[in-house]
Design an enzyme around this catalytic site. Sequence first.
Site, PDB file in Angstrom:
ATOM      1  N   SER A  91      65.010   3.648  31.120  1.00 33.61           N
ATOM      2  CA  SER A  91      65.894   4.815  31.228  1.00 33.61           C
ATOM      3  C   SER A  91      66.131   5.430  29.856  1.00 33.61           C
ATOM      4  CB  SER A  91      67.231   4.411  31.831  1.00 33.61           C
ATOM      5  OG  SER A  91      67.926   3.578  30.912  1.00 33.61           O
ATOM      6  N   LYS A  92      66.466   6.713  29.893  1.00 32.60           N
ATOM      7  CA  LYS A  92      66.765   7.418  28.640  1.00 32.60           C
ATOM      8  C   LYS A  92      67.938   6.730  27.956  1.00 32.60           C
ATOM      9  CE  LYS A  92      65.364  11.900  30.419  1.00 32.60           C
ATOM     10  NZ  LYS A  92      65.692  13.282  30.702  1.00 32.60           N
TER      11      LYS A  92
END
Length: 486
Positions: free
Chosen positions: A250-251
């Site tokens: 995930s970012k």
Amino acid sequence: MNETSVPNYQVRVRMAPSPTGFLHIGGARTALFNWLFAKHHNGTFILRIDDTDTARSTDESMHEIYDALKWLGINWDEQYVQSERKNIYDSHVEQLLASGNAYHCYCTPEELEEIRTQARADKQTRSYDRRCRHLTSEEVERFVTEGRKPTVRIKMPDTPILVEDLVLGSRNIDPDTLEDEVIVRSNGMPNYNLTSIVDDAEMQITHVIRGTEHLNNTPKQIAIANSLGLNLPQFAHIPLVLDDTGRKLSKRHHGDLVAVNRYREQGYLPEAMLNFVARLGWSYDDKQEIFSVDELIEKFDLERVGKSGSVFDIKKLEWLNSHYINQLDVVARTDAVIPFWEQEGLVDSTTKRDWLEEIVEAVGERLTTFQDIVPQTRYFFMDDFAYEPKAVKKWWGGSDEKKQKTCEILTNLGQILEEIPTFEIETIETAIWKYTDENNIKRVAAMQALRIALTGTSFGPSLFDIVVLLGRNEVLKRIPKAITHL
Ligand code: GLU
């Protein structure tokens, strides 16, 4: 879906990114699977920008997504921007309100928080108690006079919702677990679950291929579509991309490690990236790793998409990248590395192209990314490098006696190189071997001593290539410098 049940209608698929940041690996994977599926079936691939979350969407991000997709070679046949389609969503919301399948909710954020806390204490499966489903006209009037801005909620059905998924199979969703979703925010902007399924119907999307993080949205979207009497697409949820500890990529947790542009900036090839991303959750026969784009188009199908998460292995990406770099000829490789040299101020428009090509040729198959060219070749352009301590210890010597010997060898090699009539690989090689063999010096010891003097390290291209590429003047400057250091 098996190949025998391939649709006899036009496949239409879409990728629907929210422009709230860079295109990440998961987004690229969704784009690629949809694109490959469309290409495989001679269908249509649509890019739809999901930007109804106006607070978080930016033009900058939208353009970054376009650029990243174009770089990957994922081109789209049709394009839509949701913020330009608000009237379409509004009319569907009107329809839902008119048919009694949706209702206005006047609860304030504070009230909703209280309701949620209560629901948790009562161990309810739903966190909203649907109280606004049954407001009297007096209550509504009061809220309106108070200036409350309502949201719109969809009424979820009381019967189970069947979700059929081409990857995960079918499951029935218990209606007691479903919230009356907010489909229009209090600022009047429609929410993703409404816009998405309305557009899927409007755009005649046949297959919705997206990440399993949207699995929970699917029954909600089906409920909305059913209330509107819309045709449903087929769904295919593709497995999560995980890091090597099993955590979802995930970012938030992995930062720009997941950004497609990062790889572009570091000198990865789009072919390598596509090949890598294709194998995140899809495999052909568990053996083949290298696929050209045409092969991917030919071989891709949803049947071979796995159910479980797939691990993002940067080593594999690096391996693929060096494979694709090594397929390029020296001209293309030089074109690709020049910007990296320029960025570091090592090369400018006056640098001789031929010389650069020769350097690239000498580097050979040692590049994992184009960016690697900088540390691997910096010494060709400047002599301010440090001598690597480990290499110095091993090849120049730890003891005074050994250092003395190294100085002697370097001095002699300097003299040979100064006097040699033609400064070419063969003559240099012959002269140096003659010197080492006649003086009982191990070839490798002489080579490494000279290599460190010229480059600071004990690894790199063939030493004779380096000597010739540096040229006599530079070599004769670097040898005494190394001797002084010793
Ligand atoms: N905007 C959603 C996303 O970026 C789209 C999900 C979908 O494909 O329906 O994840």
